[in-house]
Scaffold this active site. Sequence first.
Site, PDB file in Angstrom:
ATOM      1  N   ASN A   1     -61.097  65.274  21.300  1.00  0.00           N
ATOM      2  CA  ASN A   1     -60.787  64.260  20.294  1.00  0.00           C
ATOM      3  C   ASN A   1     -59.314  63.921  20.486  1.00  0.00           C
ATOM      4  O   ASN A   1     -58.482  64.815  20.509  1.00  0.00           O
ATOM      5  CB  ASN A   1     -61.027  64.844  18.898  1.00  0.00           C
ATOM      6  CG  ASN A   1     -60.403  64.023  17.776  1.00  0.00           C
ATOM      7  OD1 ASN A   1     -59.950  64.575  16.788  1.00  0.00           O
ATOM      8  ND2 ASN A   1     -60.379  62.725  17.909  1.00  0.00           N
ATOM      9  N   GLY A   2     -59.001  62.660  20.667  1.00  0.00           N
ATOM     10  CA  GLY A   2     -57.605  62.277  20.860  1.00  0.00           C
ATOM     11  C   GLY A   2     -57.464  61.403  22.083  1.00  0.00           C
ATOM     12  O   GLY A   2     -58.412  60.749  22.495  1.00  0.00           O
TER      13      GLY A   2
ATOM     14  N   TYR B   1     -56.928  58.659   5.325  1.00  0.00           N
ATOM     15  CA  TYR B   1     -58.171  57.932   5.559  1.00  0.00           C
ATOM     16  C   TYR B   1     -59.188  58.641   6.445  1.00  0.00           C
ATOM     17  O   TYR B   1     -60.366  58.693   6.109  1.00  0.00           O
ATOM     18  CB  TYR B   1     -57.830  56.561   6.166  1.00  0.00           C
ATOM     19  CG  TYR B   1     -59.024  55.740   6.554  1.00  0.00           C
ATOM     20  CD1 TYR B   1     -59.943  55.306   5.599  1.00  0.00           C
ATOM     21  CD2 TYR B   1     -59.267  55.404   7.885  1.00  0.00           C
ATOM     22  CE1 TYR B   1     -61.052  54.557   5.960  1.00  0.00           C
ATOM     23  CE2 TYR B   1     -60.363  54.663   8.250  1.00  0.00           C
ATOM     24  CZ  TYR B   1     -61.260  54.245   7.287  1.00  0.00           C
ATOM     25  OH  TYR B   1     -62.356  53.518   7.647  1.00  0.00           O
TER      26      TYR B   1
ATOM     27  N   CYS C   1     -63.218  60.210  17.423  1.00  0.00           N
ATOM     28  CA  CYS C   1     -64.062  61.311  17.868  1.00  0.00           C
ATOM     29  C   CYS C   1     -64.091  62.463  16.876  1.00  0.00           C
ATOM     30  O   CYS C   1     -63.132  62.696  16.151  1.00  0.00           O
ATOM     31  CB  CYS C   1     -63.579  61.896  19.189  1.00  0.00           C
ATOM     32  SG  CYS C   1     -63.646  60.740  20.545  1.00  0.00           S
TER      33      CYS C   1
ATOM     34  N   GLY D   1     -66.939  58.968  14.250  1.00  0.00           N
ATOM     35  CA  GLY D   1     -67.411  58.203  15.404  1.00  0.00           C
ATOM     36  C   GLY D   1     -68.902  57.980  15.312  1.00  0.00           C
ATOM     37  O   GLY D   1     -69.659  58.936  15.158  1.00  0.00           O
TER      38      GLY D   1
END
Length: 485
Positions: free
Chosen positions: A121-122, A262, A16, A42
């Site tokens: 997000n998470g 990344y 996300c 995402g």
Amino acid sequence: MPPAHPFDDDKLREECGIFGVIGVNDAANFVALGLHALQHRGQEAGGIVVHHPEHGFNSARRFGYVRDNFTSASVMETLPGPIGIGHVRYSTAGNKGNTAIRDVQPFFGEFSMGGAAIAHNGNITNANTLRRELIERGSIFQSSSDSECIIHLMARSMGRSIPDRMEEALRKVEGAFSVVAMTRTKLVGVRDPLGVRPLVLGKLGDGWVLSSETCALDIIGAEFLREIEPGEMVVISEKDGVQSHFPFRPRKSRFCIFEHVYFSRPDSVLGGRSVYETREAIGRELAKEAPVEADLVCPVPDSGTPAAIGYSLQSGIPYAMGIIRNQYMGRTFIEPSEQIRNMGVRLKLNVNRALIRDKRVILVDDSVVRGTTSRKIKEMILDAGAKEVHFRIASPPTAWPCFYGVDTPQREKLLAATMSEEEMREHLQVDSLAFISLDGLYRAVGEANGRDPKQPQYCDACFSGEYPVRPADMLEQGFQMKAAE
Ligand code: SF4
């Protein structure tokens, strides 16, 4: 929903990106641009919620890319107002691979003191338990997303303002999460007590911006002010500016170290360090730890590029673009037939034969997950006439799944969970294989003495198996943690 490209199966995927803005004309346009810059976090779906003093709350949720959904006047004209939040998702919790539009964030709830929208997000690691308790007490869920738990917890709170209710709700939540939320007049940003997932604050004219990454501030010309602190909640209004609270018990931060390797874009800044420079430093460390005689250092594009440059600079072995990525081969490619699927990686990457022929090649990649892509890339390089292939990996072996908002295969599908490094080398059939050590990775992100084993400075659970937040729901489903040493 566009089918996932076969190449995408062999990467960990950030799930996300979140963005919010207040105090600007046409917030939705800024949110759309911000989400576009966060699209790497995402690609499955995106959503925007805005508020306008006359038109109230409005929202749009769509499957697919931001650029395909939030650029047309017919959509953007339905989203007026000076305040808005947005979200891009792969799927975290929720209907993975079979998402319903009702699972697409932001979520909206109507409270006695007005409406609020929220996106995160998470991952909430006790979401199943919370959901069960809430349903037993009468909550009716509309989606399978974790964010909806927060909305229901807020509905049950006796707090006098929406930020108060959110604070109370988030104290019941365990996990790794960054949140953006909005009321009619306020923008709210929160990071979990360990600060596992990123969230930054920016300034845009008289307005304010919250974003997963700094690259999304750059695209709208906003100034980067600072990161939201682990455990901090900021409540921003046009009248009072930014007000900061610390509602959680203070803990030592454990930011996700994989953001450096990344997930984040190389043009973002994390913890005061350029992501690009950190990745180059990872390549230098890798060259010191795992030197090998060769003619060329080539990145697996695009994410291996800065580390390959670092490896080349440190080793003195020339850098070359031995593999070229087709930039236009996204997930929206034509519905792949079986024959096209079998082409796999070749659809996305092509070997620069003239460079590779008769050379001893070092290939630098960011990670090895299942190993399927690494094996195919090695075959392509050998087909092109390389004499030797040496893999150098810019992260330690990924041997454990992530439960903090990143899509990882089950543990048994991770190559490093079942094989030693030598077994992986044999499996990939390469001349040599080396991963950066955990200490080397910590040095590259700026920890001169490496990892502190007593109190690790980052979350590195996917490498070490040491989870900073107990993955309660997964343990309930039978996940076995690493035995204490
Ligand atoms: S487990 Fe790995 S990917 Fe997940 S938050 Fe921790 S370091 Fe990041």
